[in-house]
Enzyme design. Structure first.
Site, PDB file in Angstrom:
ATOM      1  N   ALA A 211      -2.961  -1.284  -6.018  1.00 44.97           N
ATOM      2  CA  ALA A 211      -2.384  -2.503  -5.415  1.00 44.97           C
ATOM      3  C   ALA A 211      -3.232  -2.988  -4.231  1.00 44.97           C
ATOM      4  O   ALA A 211      -3.768  -2.165  -3.495  1.00 44.97           O
ATOM      5  CB  ALA A 211      -0.963  -2.213  -4.930  1.00 44.97           C
TER       6      ALA A 211
ATOM      7  N   ASP B  10      -9.728   4.325  -5.166  1.00 48.79           N
ATOM      8  CA  ASP B  10      -9.988   3.446  -4.015  1.00 48.79           C
ATOM      9  C   ASP B  10      -8.949   3.859  -2.970  1.00 48.79           C
ATOM     10  O   ASP B  10      -7.867   3.276  -2.877  1.00 48.79           O
ATOM     11  CB  ASP B  10      -9.816   1.986  -4.452  1.00 48.79           C
ATOM     12  CG  ASP B  10     -10.219   1.003  -3.368  1.00 48.79           C
ATOM     13  OD1 ASP B  10     -11.126   1.330  -2.576  1.00 48.79           O
ATOM     14  OD2 ASP B  10      -9.622  -0.090  -3.302  1.00 48.79           O
TER      15      ASP B  10
ATOM     16  N   CYS C 190     -12.462   1.619   2.409  1.00 53.90           N
ATOM     17  CA  CYS C 190     -12.938   0.484   3.209  1.00 53.90           C
ATOM     18  C   CYS C 190     -13.097   0.926   4.660  1.00 53.90           C
ATOM     19  O   CYS C 190     -12.886   0.152   5.575  1.00 53.90           O
ATOM     20  CB  CYS C 190     -11.998  -0.708   3.075  1.00 53.90           C
ATOM     21  SG  CYS C 190     -10.363  -0.414   3.736  1.00 53.90           S
TER      22      CYS C 190
HETATM   23  N1  SAM Z   1      -7.698  -0.916  -4.983  1.00 51.79           N
HETATM   24  C1  SAM Z   1      -6.909  -1.900  -4.266  1.00 51.79           C
HETATM   25  C2  SAM Z   1      -7.560  -3.242  -4.421  1.00 51.79           C
HETATM   26  O1  SAM Z   1      -8.771  -3.321  -4.669  1.00 51.79           O
HETATM   27  O2  SAM Z   1      -6.836  -4.261  -4.344  1.00 51.79           O
HETATM   28  C3  SAM Z   1      -6.713  -1.495  -2.816  1.00 51.79           C
HETATM   29  C4  SAM Z   1      -6.138  -0.129  -2.669  1.00 51.79           C
HETATM   30  S1  SAM Z   1      -5.771   0.344  -1.037  1.00 51.79           S
HETATM   31  C5  SAM Z   1      -7.319   0.646  -0.353  1.00 51.79           C
HETATM   32  C6  SAM Z   1      -5.124   1.936  -1.272  1.00 51.79           C
HETATM   33  C7  SAM Z   1      -3.831   2.017  -2.063  1.00 51.79           C
HETATM   34  O3  SAM Z   1      -3.435   3.401  -2.112  1.00 51.79           O
HETATM   35  C8  SAM Z   1      -2.669   1.276  -1.467  1.00 51.79           C
HETATM   36  O4  SAM Z   1      -2.144   0.373  -2.409  1.00 51.79           O
HETATM   37  C9  SAM Z   1      -1.656   2.333  -1.124  1.00 51.79           C
HETATM   38  O5  SAM Z   1      -0.329   1.929  -1.351  1.00 51.79           O
HETATM   39  C10 SAM Z   1      -2.022   3.475  -2.042  1.00 51.79           C
HETATM   40  N2  SAM Z   1      -1.605   4.799  -1.529  1.00 51.79           N
HETATM   41  C11 SAM Z   1      -1.094   5.112  -0.322  1.00 51.79           C
HETATM   42  N3  SAM Z   1      -0.811   6.437  -0.239  1.00 51.79           N
HETATM   43  C12 SAM Z   1      -1.148   6.960  -1.432  1.00 51.79           C
HETATM   44  C13 SAM Z   1      -1.075   8.290  -1.969  1.00 51.79           C
HETATM   45  N4  SAM Z   1      -0.621   9.296  -1.254  1.00 51.79           N
HETATM   46  N5  SAM Z   1      -1.499   8.462  -3.239  1.00 51.79           N
HETATM   47  C14 SAM Z   1      -1.979   7.429  -3.966  1.00 51.79           C
HETATM   48  N6  SAM Z   1      -2.076   6.164  -3.504  1.00 51.79           N
HETATM   49  C15 SAM Z   1      -1.662   5.933  -2.253  1.00 51.79           C
END
Ligand code: SAM
Length: 450
Positions: A119, A187, A240
């Protein structure tokens, strides 16, 4: 403005001159960049009325805009002609191309790709575009946080590809698909140093302790998901953030821990190609995999799917797809990967899969009525008029805005029944024309309120 220990570390990692340059860039307003959707337009500069400044080098589909338009009210944004994305995130295209990640993997059959932390969908929509070069491929676009998965599913639907499942699972759940994916993108959630100029909270929440916490969480996420990567498959790891603890150190750790070869690592710093910053690494598992022996997702190979193939006639779907029914919803999948996608759907908490094409209502005599689903308008599976598709009505900007605000429309000189509405030729949605008025089928969840 920036935390002193962040500045100190940046200077020690990169040297004074480069650190100073990055810090200067991070004080400037962020540029506006978009990535266009080649499924919907092959000549964006001609087709899309955006204030284009120049094409980006980082992606064949990326452009810098001269100013920031109001995207929400733009029908072409709403129907997935482009995605607003900061430029460094588009680097995934360059890394995939330079490492031949999609082209050198096995015999040329379709790839199974997992975007684990997806997301709001920037990299997933980009991966879907890139996977068009490998027919028969599909993507699992996953987000663990429930409130974020709705936005993800919406962005994926607008992008118009049927070869995708949107899931809402914890990374550990992917043990249900052992050695399944050819490519795994993580990511990862990070300390967000690349977001400093966009998001004040990223600055205030930054601390050395938080960097360490993020690095530990990233290792946990990698460990949990690795079981689903097939032998010989590729891990793409990105953040990022700028520090080496969450980036190079984690990559070295993963290479040791899981016996992988580091194919390459790249840093894109704020300002490069107008971006905010991204780190990305590609690693390949040493163990050789045999594509012919691809796992079908563990011992429960024939896990019972709740979807049944639909045998009725659907005049408005192109050839090459298979249609399945779940309750009253008809979903369309590419024939080449439909069964594998259904097998994945039965093992994960799936929020969306394929293209939701129509609801079917069957009367007591067995007569079926099909009501087009909003997502069908965005999808490449839709047959256009002349081929058996819906009659089309072109809207002007004012009518399109009314439609996206869920207001009733007055449509004259059009046949009764379901009509496909277009804006500059791009399908936007459906109405049911009953003569005196046209009932609006734009979903209230997407209603524009401004
Ligand atoms: N890939 C996305 C994009 O390009 O639009 C952005 C991703 S963002 C950097 C990281 C994502 O990891 C967030 O949507 C967040 O909700 C999720 N996240 C947070 N904690 C997490 C966890 N413990 N395991 C997996 N995902 C997690």
């Amino acid at each position: 403005m920036f935390p002193p220990s962040f500045v100190r570390r940046l200077r020690s990692d990169l040297g004074d001159a480069q650190a100073e340059h990055i810090l200067e860039v991070m004080k400037m307003p962020p540029p506006v960049t978009v990535r266009t959707n080649p499924l919907k337009t092959s000549s964006p500069l001609l087709d899309l009325p955006l204030p284009f400044d120049r094409a980006l080098e980082i992606s064949r589909y990326g452009y810098l805009l001269g100013e920031r338009p109001v995207f929400t009210t733009d029908p072409l944004f709403q129907c997935g002609c482009y995605y607003v994305q900061e430029a460094s995130s588009m680097a995934i295209e360059r890394v995939i191309a330079s490492g031949n990640i999609f082209s050198s993997t096995d015999s040329g059959e379709g790839l199974r790709v997992l975007d684990l932390c997806a997301a709001p969908g920037g990299k997933s929509t980009h991966l879907l575009t890139l996977l068009r070069e490998r027919p028969g491929s599909f993507l699992v676009s996953n987000e663990v946080i429930g409130s974020r998965v709705t936005v993800l599913a919406d962005n994926i639907a607008r992008w118009g590809h049927p070869n995708v499942l949107v899931t809402n699972n914890d990374p550990a759940d992917f043990c249900r698909l052992p050695e399944f994916f050819d490519v795994l993108l993580i990511d990862a959630p990070c300390s967000g140093e690349g977001m400093f100029r966009k998001d004040e909270r990223a600055v205030t929440e930054w601390s050395e302790e938080n960097v360490a916490l993020c690095a530990a969480r990233q290792r946990r996420i990698i460990s949990d998901a690795m079981v689903s990567l097939r032998p010989g498959g590729t891990l793409l790891y990105s953040t990022c953030t700028l520090n080496t603890i969450e980036n190079e150190e984690n990559v070295a750790w993963a290479a040791r821990e899981f016996g992988m070869e580091i194919l390459g690592m790249e840093h894109f710093y704020p300002g490069e190609e107008y971006g905010e910053g991204l780190f990305i690494a590609a690693l390949r598992s040493h163990r050789e995999g045999h594509p012919a022996e691809k796992s079908h997702g563990g011992r429960r190979r024939n896990a019972e799917s709740t979807l049944k193939e639909y045998r009725g006639e659907i005049p408005f779907i192109k050839e090459g797809y298979r249609v399945y029914q779940k309750d009253s919803l008809l979903k369309v999948f590419p024939a080449a990967c439909a069964e594998t996608m259904l097998s994945v759907e039965s093992r994960l908490k799936t929020v969306k899969s394929g293209t939701g094409a129509a609801s079917v209502i069957t009367d007591r005599k067995g007569q079926a009525t099909l009501i087009p689903e909003p997502d069908l308008a965005f999808s490449e599976v839709l047959l256009r008029k002349g081929d058996g598709g819906f009659p089309e009505v072109e809207l002007d900007a004012e009518q399109a805005l009314k439609f996206m605000k869920c207001e009733p429309l007055n449509i004259t000189d059009a046949p009764k029944g379901y009509l496909l509405l277009t804006f500059l030729g791009h399908p936007l949605g459906f109405v049911k024309n009953i003569g005196s008025r046209a009932n609006n089928l734009w979903p209230s969840s997407r209603r524009i309120r401004m």
